[in-house]
Design a protein around this motif. Structure first.
Motif: not given
Ligand SMILES: [Zn+2]
Lengths: 211, 129, 1012
Positions: B8-9, B6, B64, B60
């Motif tokens: 973002y994560c 991911c 998130c 996701h």
């Molecule tokens: Zn994420």
């Protein structure tokens, strides 16, 4: 009690009417056990204040420093806690944090944060009635988690101070490593009974102390 | 079961935390009111279905809750890159073709290795059993 | 019965522990350390099964997972039955009970032979279809007996007393197989510090080292195994999983392992002393690197009657002798194409039994083992092969001929040898199954005469499976693989010294698969390729002759490599035969795809704990306890458990659903009722652009909605079709509370995020689910205000708190937010409180409600009441093909809104504006007692011929206690232009209902009741 942009609402009664945590039903259904040697310990940290903070990291960081005296975790999947360990802020997404504080503090906190944030673009949502925290500890806590979540719970991948949102059996969980020995599971109210039953079942071979 | 990074994560997560949302980089016509029926029909109903490199939109959802893109080989299922919304892929069918022309070894549609000679490939197309 | 084939010394069995077991009703004794197969061989049991198609007697062939014949039904009791267990993989325990899978009614008697005779001596491929499919109607009858006769194993009829579970793992290095390569790899990676999982399907780790003749560091190889396993088990970064089969190798290095935890000890986990623990566990492993060290399977030679009991793999003979101290016969003939197989003859001789001859297909074999055999006086016949086994129920002899490999013919003279066992070896096939699961194709290696794994990202194959034969090479390759894997995982090199081996020189093997015969394959006695599926060389030859050229087609036509066997012994031989018949090379023919699972996995292990109470989450509202205590019947709404209705007991008789719903409906229409509406989805929306965003995702207008007001909204997809509906309240200028349908909650939230994140990231707005935070109680009915006023100081007057207003209040001492919205058509207040206080407020409402006859009602009554008002349920009255226009909701479509909102453009596409679309209407059956069936089709002309022109269907239908007749909602072509017309609903039983098209609003069309 309200400003023009958003409506604040204190959900906590002034008096003392009956209150029930999301696990009240489960406690009445399940036998509570406390064997002498339990490999797994389960405790609810009930009726805490849960808030979801959304916004830009920089403004929010300034506000929580001012109001809570804590910094906002900027690194994904991490948690900051106050010295007493009673208040925590968890990174949930690049613009979302979960704040957990002692029950009853949430409305005052929301109010002060709103004041501090002023005209910035943010949102604060009280979700205290919608979730609860289960503490999981004991020698076999990690095995119980391995039976439950596909996320890697090995200490090398999940150090103290980490927290993730992930799948819990067929539900979801916010899983946090609170200390070397304790895990915190933030579970949703409507799934609480399922999660609790699952944990009791997964832990039964190790002996469960559920108080 | 994919293992998806991911963006973002910033870590890998199991596929069960994600939902696929179809082809990536779809553009809603900027002026819907003046789009022709054909343009609107294209936008609504027509999707690419390539053999090989494909750009997909995923979310996701247990995590998130952010949407992002995946460049994936639809034959080998290899995920070549993931990148946030608003960014463009660095690997495309064209860039892969170029790499191959320049003699760089890449996976080729499941025929990563030679189990059967190319001339009998048709005889060995996989059939589900 | 005595263990006639047991030898006095050696082996890894415990002679002090005798174990009793039962096979096909006969009692036997074995030893601790035996498998069921070795114990059967020790007792001289020749026939363990009947074959699938021809019902031929079959004996044990192999010693591991590749065993095709000894597939048994395990279990002492009905509830402990496990089908398709390989006797070669099942550890013997005290009291074990097993039966032949294909033995009905008795393995000794050939009941199925009539089937074989129907097709003449040879049953061609496709025999069953060709013979039994005509007449097609009879197939069902035949099939039952053929399947029973063929025996495919059976599931138990009683519930399983055991539990099964899952465990998730992550590791740097997953090592599959604990033979020499796997152990060396694990040791090397583990010492470097990597997180290692090592699994092996056998009872003990060690693989071929447990029965090898070779030494390591000058002592028995098993000693090195012991030391290595001991070291590994002491390392914190290593997980050892014996008795664990890697069954599936999936995308991105995801491996599923099937661990048998108590099956080697007793019939059930509790009998094994592990009550409450799982019998088997499915491990789900995400690995950084996978080291495939699955070794090789020996290939049998394909000669006539090679399926008679007494025909075995050469390596299996060695394993039984050296590991289990069992010699599976008295007189052995070994037929081979390679040096390695010679050890079977040496082991046999050392066990004190007679070795008749080694028959070697090569002209001049000269390796070390060959010399050793000759030196020990064993007769070696070269340039020859066993072409035919003799015997009935067991091998009694072998016919040996000189053969010409090039021309594939028998040459020279025939010799008959007397023997009871024929061991054969046609070389070794790397066990490429797992690599093949990933989609990669195995690669042919001409030197090895076998397929090796194709390339898989993140996989390193090591040892035998990679084509490294010979102990020294295998160990070294394993060490290299472990080192590489650790390095790729970011660890530095570790020190590991491999044990010393004694160099052995093996001569080159020759390529021999099917052995030639004087007669053609069709006329010669059967030469079996796939023993489990009864596929013969002749079958493959015929398939190629009938035009099946692709190996995938040959497989499907003949059943080669099907089912639980997955072609472990037969696939390469089958391909080689197809290649010969098609005059191609083996790599040109290619190999079929091996699929998961490698060996059978019980359903229990696949299901794990996701069964019974834990099968699926049950979601409860904060009021669940009260509903249970008050006798609610529950309805599943998604995962939610919602009260369906609350039956009362009247005069000692419990109400039926019909009675309860009628009572509940009238209570709401005449007095006051209460519904737990907590399951509705609720989304908190904040931000300066919240209002703009609402205007874009809803079809109707939001620009003017003032704080304190509520509005109903419709949400479409961009194709113009309705996807969800609900009310949204303006809490403050930049703050809204949206409700969604119960089932739509998660989907709508994701939908809002999708548009915000991908299309309009510039809009400043945030969405958060508050579904679980708020509990919602709907108090509705003419007396609702009276009741509520007793519990709150809020001014409930209709002028100060209007319909479609919301107010903050305190109800029963609890802060609450009250919405004056109605889903029943009556005066209604939806009370939201923080869920932890919900039960308190609910109980208080009932304390005060008693005098008002407050009636709890469930989802069924809710449905009747809303349908009487013509209010839709998205997903029941709509199905993804219904527009707001179709529903007659033009009042909720803001065509003149400035932004082209989601769904707008599609509402002017030719298909959505065509005149003959189905429109939402009411239906009043002509017979008041009739309640139409939901889903019933509507026609305009009941006299027309079938197939009739279907013009619509019923979407909701109930009996209305208030109206005293049945009524329905429906979609009908041009329905709104057909008010008052009669339509017909033909039912499957021949009756035809008549109904009149009406407005969908049956009660209070002006909406006065909710506005009081
Ligand atoms: Zn994420």
């Amino acid at each position: 009690m309200s400003n023009a942009s958003a409506r604040e609402f204190n959900t906590v009664p002034a008096g003392n009417p009956g209150v029930e945590s999301p696990l009240a039903w489960s406690y009445r259904q399940q036998k509570v056990s406390s064997p002498a040697s339990a490999g797994v310990v389960l405790r609810e940290k009930a009726l805490l204040g849960h808030m979801v903070l959304r916004g830009g990291a920089i403004v929010l960081d300034e506000a929580v420093r001012q109001v809570l005296g804590m910094s906002l975790p900027a690194k994904p999947n991490t948690i900051t806690r106050d010295e007493a360990g009673e208040r925590s802020i968890q990174w949930i997404s690049p613009d979302e944090w979960l704040v957990i504080v002692p029950g009853g503090e949430e409305f005052d906190l929301e109010h002060r944060l709103r004041e501090s944030l002023g005209d910035a673009h943010f949102s604060i949502v009280n979700v205290s009635g919608g979730q609860t925290v289960l503490m999981l500890a004991g020698d076999h806590a990690r095995e119980v988690l391995m039976k439950t979540v596909s996320f890697d719970v090995h200490p090398s991948a999940f150090p103290v101070g980490k927290g993730v949102t992930t799948i819990f059996a067929k539900a979801t969980v916010v899983l946090r490593r609170a200390s070397e020995t304790e895990w915190e599971l933030v579970i949703r109210r409507s799934f609480a009974d399922y999660c609790y039953r699952w944990l009791l079942d997964a832990a039964s071979e190790y002996g469960v102390d559920s108080q | 079961m994919f293992y998806i990074h991911c963006p973002y994560c910033q870590e890998y997560r199991e596929e069960e935390e994600f939902h696929p949302r179809g082809q990536g980089h779809l553009m809603r016509p900027a002026d819907p009111d003046n789009a022709t029926d054909e343009e609107w029909g294209d936008y609504l109903f027509f999707r690419d279905n390539p053999r090989g490199i494909h750009h997909e939109l995923w979310v996701h959802s247990v995590g998130c809750r952010k949407f992002f893109n995946i460049t994936r080989n639809t034959v080998t299922y290899e995920i070549l890159e993931t990148y946030p919304m608003g960014e463009q892929p660095t690997i495309t069918a064209e860039s892969e073709k170029l790499r191959k022309e320049q003699g760089v070894q890449t996976a080729d549609g499941g025929w990563q290795t030679i189990g059967a000679q190319p001339d009998s490939r048709a005889l060995n197309e996989e059939i589900s059993s | 019965m005595t263990q006639t084939n047991r030898i006095d010394a050696g082996g890894r069995v415990d002679r002090a522990q005798t174990l009793e077991f039962t096979f096909n009703g006969q009692r036997y004794q074995g030893l601790k350390g035996d498998t069921l197969a070795s114990a059967l061989l020790a007792n001289g049991v020749d026939i363990v099964n009947r074959s699938f198609k021809y019902s031929r007697a079959r004996g044990i062939v192999a010693a591991g997972a590749e065993e095709p014949n000894a597939v048994v039904q395990l279990g002492a009791r009905e509830e402990t039955q496990v089908p398709n267990v390989r006797a070669t993989q099942q550890a013997l325990y005290k009291g074990l009970v097993a039966r032949s899978t294909n033995g009905w009614p008795n393995v000794q008697r050939d009941v199925m032979s009539w089937v074989g005779k129907l097709g003449g001596g040879f049953m061609p491929p496709g025999f069953y279809y060709k013979t039994f499919m005509a007449p097609a109607s009879m197939w069902m009858t035949y099939e039952k007996y053929i399947r029973k006769g063929a025996g495919l194993g059976r599931a138990p009829h009683e519930s399983d007393p055991d539990i099964y579970d899952h465990m998730h793992h992550h590791c740097d290095v997953m090592v599959i197989g604990a033979g020499p390569a796997g152990l060396a790899a694990a040791l090397s990676a583990a010492r470097a510090g990597a997180r290692v999982i090592l699994c092996d399907e056998q009872e003990e780790m060690g693989g071929s080292l447990l029965d090898t003749r070779e030494t390591l560091d000058g002592v028995a190889a098993a000693r090195w195994v012991e030391a290595t396993v001991k070291e590994l088990s002491g390392l914190e970064n290593v997980t050892l999983l014996p008795r664990t089969t890697a069954n599936g190798y999936h995308d991105h290095n995801f491996v599923t392992l099937h661990e048998r935890r108590t099956e080697h000890l007793a019939d059930t986990a509790s009998e094994a002393g592990f009550a409450g623990e799982s019998r088997a566990r499915l491990h789900r492993v995400r690995a950084g690197q996978v080291i495939l060290a699955s070794g090789t399977h020996e290939r049998p030679l394909v000669y006539a009657n090679n399926d008679l009991p007494g025909n075995m793999l050469a390596g299996a003979v060695s394993t039984y002798i050296r590991r289990y101290a069992v010699v599976p016969g008295k007189k052995l003939v070994l037929s081979t194409s390679n040096d390695h197989a010679y050890r079977a003859a040496l082991d046999w001789k050392e066990a004190g039994r007679e070795i008749v001859a080694i028959v070697d297909a090569r002209a001049n074999p000269d390796g070390d083992l060959v010399r050793q055999a000759r030196d020990s006086g064993i007769r070696v016949i070269t340039g020859s092969s066993v072409v035919e086994a003799r015997g009935g129920q067991r091998v009694t002899g072998a016919r040996v001929c000189a053969i010409d490999l090039e021309r594939f013919v028998v040459t020279g003279k025939t010799e008959e040898l007397e023997c009871d066992t024929i061991a054969s070896s046609g070389g070794y096939s790397p066990v490429v199954h797992l690599s093949s699961h990933t989609g990669t194709r195995p690669q042919w290696n001409e030197e090895l005469l076998g397929f090796v794994p194709g390339e898989v990202k993140g996989m390193i194959s090591a040892g035998g499976v990679a084509g490294h034969y010979g102990l020294d090479k295998t160990l070294a390759d394993g060490e290299r693989a472990g080192r590489e894997a650790a390095q790729k995982s970011g660890f530095s090199e570790a020190q590991i010294t491999l044990p010393a081996t004694r160099a052995r020189r093996d001569g080159p093997a020759c390529a021999l698969y099917q052995v030639p015969h004087e007669k053609t394959a069709l006329r010669a006695p059967k030469q079996f390729v796939d023993l489990q599926n009864d596929v013969t060389a002749a079958g493959i030859e015929l398939a190629t002759r009938e035009g099946f050229e692709s190996i995938e087609h040959v497989k499907r036509y003949t059943a080669l490599g099907f089912g639980t066997d997955q072609g472990k012994l037969g696939n390469i031989n089958g391909m080689a035969i197809a290649a010969r018949c098609l005059d191609r090379s083996i790599p040109e023919v290619g190999t079929t795809v091996f699929r998961p699972n490698y060996t059978p996995v019980t359903f229990g292990a696949i299901v794990g704990r996701h069964c019974g109470e834990l099968f699926d989450p049950k979601r409860y509202t904060a009021l669940h306890q009260w509903h249970v205590e008050n006798g609610a019947e529950f309805e599943d709404v998604g995962q939610w458990k919602r009260p369906w209705y609350f039956p009362r007991t009247v005069n000692g008789k419990k109400e039926t659903m019909h009675e309860a719903v009628a009572r509940e409906c009238l209570a709401v229409r005449e007095k006051v009722g209460i519904l737990d509406a907590s399951t509705l989805g609720k989304i908190d929306i904040q931000g300066p652009d919240a209002r703009e965003f609402m205007g874009r995702v809803y079809t109707n207008k939001w620009a003017q909605l003032a704080p304190g007001r509520v509005r109903y909204g419709l949400m479409c997809k961009d194709d113009g079709m309705l996807m969800d509906d609900g009310t949204t309240s303006c809490l403050a200028d930049n703050h809204f509370l949206m409700t969604t349908t119960t089932g739509g909650a998660a989907g709508v939230l994701e939908w809002l995020e999708l548009w915000h994140q991908t299309e309009w990231p510039e809009l400043q707005v945030y969405f958060n689910s508050v579904t679980d935070h708020w509990a919602t109680m709907t108090v509705t009915g003419p007396d609702a205000r009276k009741l509520l006023s007793e519990l709150t100081d809020l001014d409930l007057d209709k002028e100060s708190f209007k319909f479609m207003d919301w107010r903050d209040a305190v109800v029963a001492d609890v802060p609450a937010r009250i919405f004056r919205i109605s889903f029943t058509g009556e005066l209604a207040f939806e009370i939201n409180v923080q869920a932890n206080y919900a039960l308190h407020v609910w109980k208080k409402l009932f304390e005060h409600g008693e005098k008002h006859d407050l009636t709890p009602y469930g989802t069924e009554t809710m449905h009747v009441l809303r349908a009487e008002k013509g209010l839709i349920i998205v997903g029941q009255d709509t199905d993804g093909s219904v527009t707001p226009e179709d529903l007659g909701m033009q009042w909720a479509i803001g065509y003149d809104k400035p932004f082209p909102w989601i769904g707008k453009r599609a509402l002017s596409r030719p298909d959505t504006v065509r005149g003959d679309r189905k429109q939402f209407v009411g239906l009043k059956p002509k017979d008041p007692s009739v309640v139409l069936e939901e889903g019933a089709q509507i026609v305009f002309d009941k006299e027309q011929a079938i197939p009739m022109a279907m013009k619509g269907h019923v979407t909701s239908s109930y009996y209305s206690p208030s109206l005293g007749h049945g009524f329905a909602l429906a979609v009908v072509v041009e329905g709104r232009d057909r008010m008052g017309q009669t339509v017909y609903l033909p039912m499957p039983d021949g009756t035809v209902h008549e109904a009149e098209i009406t407005s969908p609003v049956f009660i209070d069309p002006k909406g006065e009741r909710q506005n009081v």
